[in-house]
Design a protein around this motif. Structure first.
Motif, PDB file in Angstrom:
ATOM      1  N   GLY A 135      -2.334  -8.153  -1.373  1.00  0.00           N
ATOM      2  CA  GLY A 135      -2.396  -7.667  -0.003  1.00  0.00           C
ATOM      3  C   GLY A 135      -2.303  -6.151   0.004  1.00  0.00           C
ATOM      4  O   GLY A 135      -2.739  -5.488  -0.944  1.00  0.00           O
ATOM      5  N   THR A 136      -1.725  -5.621   1.066  1.00  0.00           N
ATOM      6  CA  THR A 136      -1.516  -4.176   1.173  1.00  0.00           C
ATOM      7  C   THR A 136      -0.034  -3.910   1.398  1.00  0.00           C
ATOM      8  O   THR A 136       0.746  -4.826   1.659  1.00  0.00           O
ATOM      9  N   LEU A 137       0.327  -2.645   1.306  1.00  0.00           N
ATOM     10  CA  LEU A 137       1.726  -2.259   1.496  1.00  0.00           C
ATOM     11  C   LEU A 137       2.192  -2.564   2.911  1.00  0.00           C
ATOM     12  O   LEU A 137       1.423  -2.440   3.874  1.00  0.00           O
ATOM     13  N   THR A 138       3.458  -2.926   3.033  1.00  0.00           N
ATOM     14  CA  THR A 138       4.050  -3.044   4.358  1.00  0.00           C
ATOM     15  C   THR A 138       4.223  -1.640   4.919  1.00  0.00           C
ATOM     16  O   THR A 138       4.188  -0.644   4.176  1.00  0.00           O
ATOM     17  N   GLU A 139       4.410  -1.558   6.196  1.00  0.00           N
ATOM     18  CA  GLU A 139       4.615  -0.255   6.825  1.00  0.00           C
ATOM     19  C   GLU A 139       5.820   0.466   6.230  1.00  0.00           C
ATOM     20  O   GLU A 139       5.765   1.650   5.934  1.00  0.00           O
ATOM     21  N   GLN A 140       6.918  -0.284   6.013  1.00  0.00           N
ATOM     22  CA  GLN A 140       8.126   0.325   5.458  1.00  0.00           C
ATOM     23  C   GLN A 140       7.885   0.806   4.025  1.00  0.00           C
ATOM     24  O   GLN A 140       8.287   1.910   3.662  1.00  0.00           O
ATOM     25  N   ALA A 141       7.229  -0.005   3.193  1.00  0.00           N
ATOM     26  CA  ALA A 141       6.959   0.399   1.805  1.00  0.00           C
ATOM     27  C   ALA A 141       6.053   1.623   1.782  1.00  0.00           C
ATOM     28  O   ALA A 141       6.285   2.560   1.009  1.00  0.00           O
ATOM     29  N   ALA A 142       5.026   1.634   2.634  1.00  0.00           N
ATOM     30  CA  ALA A 142       4.116   2.783   2.685  1.00  0.00           C
ATOM     31  C   ALA A 142       4.873   4.045   3.065  1.00  0.00           C
ATOM     32  O   ALA A 142       4.674   5.105   2.471  1.00  0.00           O
ATOM     33  N   SER A 143       5.774   3.916   4.045  1.00  0.00           N
ATOM     34  CA  SER A 143       6.565   5.062   4.479  1.00  0.00           C
ATOM     35  C   SER A 143       7.499   5.535   3.373  1.00  0.00           C
ATOM     36  O   SER A 143       7.586   6.730   3.080  1.00  0.00           O
ATOM     37  N   ASN A 144       8.202   4.600   2.746  1.00  0.00           N
ATOM     38  CA  ASN A 144       9.153   4.953   1.680  1.00  0.00           C
ATOM     39  C   ASN A 144       8.460   5.596   0.483  1.00  0.00           C
ATOM     40  O   ASN A 144       9.036   6.464  -0.176  1.00  0.00           O
ATOM     41  N   LEU A 145       7.239   5.148   0.178  1.00  0.00           N
ATOM     42  CA  LEU A 145       6.513   5.641  -0.990  1.00  0.00           C
ATOM     43  C   LEU A 145       5.573   6.794  -0.668  1.00  0.00           C
ATOM     44  O   LEU A 145       4.927   7.342  -1.552  1.00  0.00           O
ATOM     45  N   ASN A 146       5.482   7.125   0.630  1.00  0.00           N
ATOM     46  CA  ASN A 146       4.563   8.163   1.087  1.00  0.00           C
ATOM     47  C   ASN A 146       3.119   7.844   0.666  1.00  0.00           C
ATOM     48  O   ASN A 146       2.396   8.699   0.156  1.00  0.00           O
ATOM     49  N   LEU A 147       2.734   6.583   0.870  1.00  0.00           N
ATOM     50  CA  LEU A 147       1.389   6.118   0.558  1.00  0.00           C
ATOM     51  C   LEU A 147       0.756   5.526   1.809  1.00  0.00           C
ATOM     52  O   LEU A 147       1.447   5.174   2.767  1.00  0.00           O
ATOM     53  N   SER A 148      -0.541   5.368   1.769  1.00  0.00           N
ATOM     54  CA  SER A 148      -1.260   4.736   2.870  1.00  0.00           C
ATOM     55  C   SER A 148      -0.872   3.265   2.963  1.00  0.00           C
ATOM     56  O   SER A 148      -0.679   2.589   1.943  1.00  0.00           O
ATOM     57  N   LYS A 149      -0.819   2.752   4.196  1.00  0.00           N
ATOM     58  CA  LYS A 149      -0.541   1.339   4.410  1.00  0.00           C
ATOM     59  C   LYS A 149      -1.667   0.478   3.838  1.00  0.00           C
ATOM     60  O   LYS A 149      -1.491  -0.699   3.572  1.00  0.00           O
ATOM     61  N   GLU A 150      -2.817   1.071   3.596  1.00  0.00           N
ATOM     62  CA  GLU A 150      -3.975   0.355   3.042  1.00  0.00           C
ATOM     63  C   GLU A 150      -3.937   0.276   1.516  1.00  0.00           C
ATOM     64  O   GLU A 150      -4.827  -0.327   0.908  1.00  0.00           O
ATOM     65  N   THR A 151      -2.915   0.856   0.897  1.00  0.00           N
ATOM     66  CA  THR A 151      -2.798   0.798  -0.566  1.00  0.00           C
ATOM     67  C   THR A 151      -2.688  -0.660  -1.006  1.00  0.00           C
ATOM     68  O   THR A 151      -1.862  -1.412  -0.492  1.00  0.00           O
ATOM     69  N   LEU A 152      -3.542  -1.045  -1.953  1.00  0.00           N
ATOM     70  CA  LEU A 152      -3.545  -2.427  -2.429  1.00  0.00           C
ATOM     71  C   LEU A 152      -2.319  -2.728  -3.280  1.00  0.00           C
ATOM     72  O   LEU A 152      -1.874  -1.898  -4.069  1.00  0.00           O
ATOM     73  N   VAL A 153      -1.813  -3.926  -3.124  1.00  0.00           N
ATOM     74  CA  VAL A 153      -0.761  -4.468  -3.973  1.00  0.00           C
ATOM     75  C   VAL A 153      -1.430  -5.544  -4.817  1.00  0.00           C
ATOM     76  O   VAL A 153      -2.069  -6.445  -4.280  1.00  0.00           O
ATOM     77  N   VAL A 154      -1.318  -5.416  -6.136  1.00  0.00           N
ATOM     78  CA  VAL A 154      -1.983  -6.369  -7.019  1.00  0.00           C
ATOM     79  C   VAL A 154      -0.965  -7.063  -7.926  1.00  0.00           C
ATOM     80  O   VAL A 154       0.128  -6.546  -8.161  1.00  0.00           O
ATOM     81  N   GLN A 155      -1.360  -8.225  -8.414  1.00  0.00           N
ATOM     82  CA  GLN A 155      -0.514  -9.001  -9.320  1.00  0.00           C
ATOM     83  C   GLN A 155      -0.365  -8.260 -10.636  1.00  0.00           C
ATOM     84  O   GLN A 155      -1.347  -7.843 -11.238  1.00  0.00           O
ATOM     85  N   GLY A 156       0.845  -8.097 -11.078  1.00  0.00           N
ATOM     86  CA  GLY A 156       1.112  -7.460 -12.358  1.00  0.00           C
ATOM     87  C   GLY A 156       0.983  -8.458 -13.494  1.00  0.00           C
ATOM     88  O   GLY A 156       0.483  -9.573 -13.314  1.00  0.00           O
ATOM     89  N   GLY A 157       1.445  -8.057 -14.653  1.00  0.00           N
ATOM     90  CA  GLY A 157       1.369  -8.933 -15.806  1.00  0.00           C
ATOM     91  C   GLY A 157       2.379  -8.549 -16.858  1.00  0.00           C
ATOM     92  O   GLY A 157       3.035  -7.505 -16.762  1.00  0.00           O
ATOM     93  N   PRO A 158       2.514  -9.383 -17.884  1.00  0.00           N
ATOM     94  CA  PRO A 158       3.434  -9.069 -18.971  1.00  0.00           C
ATOM     95  C   PRO A 158       3.019  -7.787 -19.683  1.00  0.00           C
ATOM     96  O   PRO A 158       1.827  -7.464 -19.759  1.00  0.00           O
ATOM     97  N   ASP A 159       3.976  -7.077 -20.228  1.00  0.00           N
ATOM     98  CA  ASP A 159       3.689  -5.786 -20.851  1.00  0.00           C
ATOM     99  C   ASP A 159       2.633  -5.877 -21.945  1.00  0.00           C
ATOM    100  O   ASP A 159       1.764  -5.011 -22.054  1.00  0.00           O
TER     101      ASP A 159
END
Length: 170
Positions: free
Chosen positions: A40-64
């Motif tokens: 999805g995309t960042l929540t409003e609070q996460a975007a604000s806390n990270l100083n990023l656009s609310k449209e920033t994609l959130v993607v599934q991570g993976g093992p190192d």
């Protein structure tokens, strides 16, 4: 997650049955995402806390190790990489799921949907190297660099003390 839906979603049903835990699959998430899938995309609070656009994609991570394989460009069958961290891993991309005694895997759909890989390695060897470095460095935060230790080890002839290899740390 390899994109194939055999009804079991890649779960090892025979193993679950063999250990008397057939119902375990029913307790696992019904949907899994492949590494890199968009969540999805960042929540409003996460975007604000990270100083990023609310449209920033959130993607599934993976093992190192999976992420490291991609970073190293190990994404085609026949390619092998060595990943060093708290452990040392040799990761091999294969066309088909395959394994051998003493290896882990095969992992279908990893690190990318069109690949399979198997790995072998030594658990905790990276942690052991750090432990030895810290031990010979003595107390305090000022630790001997790995470069200095490498250079000192390179100056010692193999077998000079009668020991060529000691493979009992595992």
């Amino acid at each position: 997650h390899d994109g194939n839906d055999d009804g079991n979603k890649g779960r090892p049903m025979k193993l679950y049955e063999a250990v008397g835990m057939k119902d375990l699959a029913d307790k696992l998430p019904k949907k899994t995402l492949a590494m890199g899938d968009v969540i999805g995309t960042l929540t409003e609070q996460a975007a604000s806390n990270l100083n990023l656009s609310k449209e920033t994609l959130v993607v599934q991570g993976g093992p190192d190790a999976f992420v490291g394989m991609i970073g190293l460009g190990t994404i085609r069958p026949g390619q092998l990489c060595l990943i060093t961290g708290s452990s040392h891993l040799h990761c091999l991309i294969t066309k088909q799921p395959t394994s051998a005694p003493g290896t882990w895997g095969a992992y279908r759909g990893a690190p990318l949907a069109h690949t399979c890989f198997a790995e072998g390695g030594q658990s905790s060897t990276g942690s052991l190297v750090r432990w030895v470095r810290d031990l010979v460095s003595g107390p305090g935060d000022d630790k001997i660099s790995y470069k200095v230790l490498d250079d000192e080890a390179a100056a010692i002839p193999p077998g000079s003390d009668g020991l060529v290899a000691l493979e009992t740390w595992q």
